[in-house]
Write a protein that holds these residues in place. Structure first.
Motif, PDB file in Angstrom:
ATOM      1  N   UNK A  82       0.857  -1.177   0.000  1.00 30.71           N
ATOM      2  CA  UNK A  82       0.000   0.000   0.000  1.00 30.71           C
ATOM      3  C   UNK A  82       0.895   1.231   0.000  1.00 30.71           C
ATOM      4  N   UNK A  83       0.739   2.065  -1.025  1.00 31.29           N
ATOM      5  CA  UNK A  83       1.597   3.229  -1.198  1.00 31.29           C
ATOM      6  C   UNK A  83       0.758   4.495  -1.072  1.00 31.29           C
ATOM      7  N   UNK A  84       1.131   5.369  -0.183  1.00 28.71           N
ATOM      8  CA  UNK A  84       0.422   6.627   0.003  1.00 28.71           C
ATOM      9  C   UNK A  84       1.396   7.793  -0.152  1.00 28.71           C
ATOM     10  N   UNK A  85       0.836   8.981  -0.283  1.00 27.66           N
ATOM     11  CA  UNK A  85       1.643  10.201  -0.445  1.00 27.66           C
ATOM     12  C   UNK A  85       2.752   9.982  -1.482  1.00 27.66           C
ATOM     13  N   UNK A  86       2.344   9.479  -2.603  1.00 23.09           N
ATOM     14  CA  UNK A  86       3.304   9.155  -3.647  1.00 23.09           C
ATOM     15  C   UNK A  86       3.987  10.413  -4.189  1.00 23.09           C
ATOM     16  N   UNK A  87       5.241  10.231  -4.558  1.00 17.54           N
ATOM     17  CA  UNK A  87       6.063  11.316  -5.080  1.00 17.54           C
ATOM     18  C   UNK A  87       6.577  10.919  -6.464  1.00 17.54           C
ATOM     19  N   UNK A  88       6.898  11.893  -7.307  1.00 18.62           N
ATOM     20  CA  UNK A  88       7.442  11.543  -8.632  1.00 18.62           C
ATOM     21  C   UNK A  88       8.660  10.623  -8.536  1.00 18.62           C
ATOM     22  N   UNK A  89       9.413  10.760  -7.451  1.00 17.49           N
ATOM     23  CA  UNK A  89      10.599   9.909  -7.270  1.00 17.49           C
ATOM     24  C   UNK A  89      10.238   8.448  -7.039  1.00 17.49           C
ATOM     25  N   UNK A 116       4.718   1.728 -12.043  1.00 13.70           N
ATOM     26  CA  UNK A 116       4.081   2.807 -11.292  1.00 13.70           C
ATOM     27  C   UNK A 116       4.653   4.121 -11.794  1.00 13.70           C
ATOM     28  N   UNK A 117       3.769   5.017 -12.190  1.00 15.19           N
ATOM     29  CA  UNK A 117       4.189   6.331 -12.663  1.00 15.19           C
ATOM     30  C   UNK A 117       3.472   7.394 -11.853  1.00 15.19           C
ATOM     31  N   UNK A 118       4.242   8.277 -11.244  1.00 15.38           N
ATOM     32  CA  UNK A 118       3.689   9.344 -10.431  1.00 15.38           C
ATOM     33  C   UNK A 118       3.966  10.668 -11.134  1.00 15.38           C
ATOM     34  N   UNK A 119       2.903  11.356 -11.486  1.00 14.43           N
ATOM     35  CA  UNK A 119       3.051  12.633 -12.177  1.00 14.43           C
ATOM     36  C   UNK A 119       3.072  13.778 -11.186  1.00 14.43           C
TER      37      UNK A 119
END
Length: 120
Positions: A82-89, A116-119
């Motif tokens: 479970x991934x929260x507060x995702x960042x572009x990094x 996984x891609x975080x914009x």
């Protein structure tokens, strides 16, 4: 033969959340630790998290501590990130696998990965 299949990757905005799943066949996850690592293009593989065979303990990379939670469901033979507060990094291909031993950050085997891609 052990096989791990990851799912749940996708595109998400920075600050959002995503849940990855890993389904195992040919191996019982209740008998072993399992975890996740990631690799971004042009970068080295990076350990992310692992959970004990019992599900009662886990450890994380400093870069994700407090934001990611790794858990397992031994009845379903699956492990979840479970991934929260995702960042572009956090953008990378994420793999689930078996750590070489508890507390280690290297893996014996792993699945095909999920992107996984975080914009920003």
């Amino acid at each position: 033969q052990a096989q791990l299949v990851e799912s749940g990757g996708g595109l998400v905005q920075a600050g959002g959340s995503l849940t990855l799943s890993c389904s195992a066949s040919g191996v019982l996850l209740r008998n072993q630790a399992v975890g996740w690592f990631r690799q971004a293009p042009g970068k080295e593989r990076e350990f992310v998290a692992a959970v004990h065979w019992s599900g009662g303990a886990s450890y994380y990379a400093d870069s994700v501590k407090g934001r990611f939670t790794c858990s397992k469901d031994n009845a379903k033979n699956t492990v979840t990130l479970r991934m929260t507060r995702l960042e572009p990094e956090d953008t990378a291909t994420y793999y689930c696998g078996k750590p070489t031993s508890w507390g280690r950050t290297e893996f014996d085997y792993w699945g095909q990965g999920t992107q996984v891609t975080v914009s920003s």
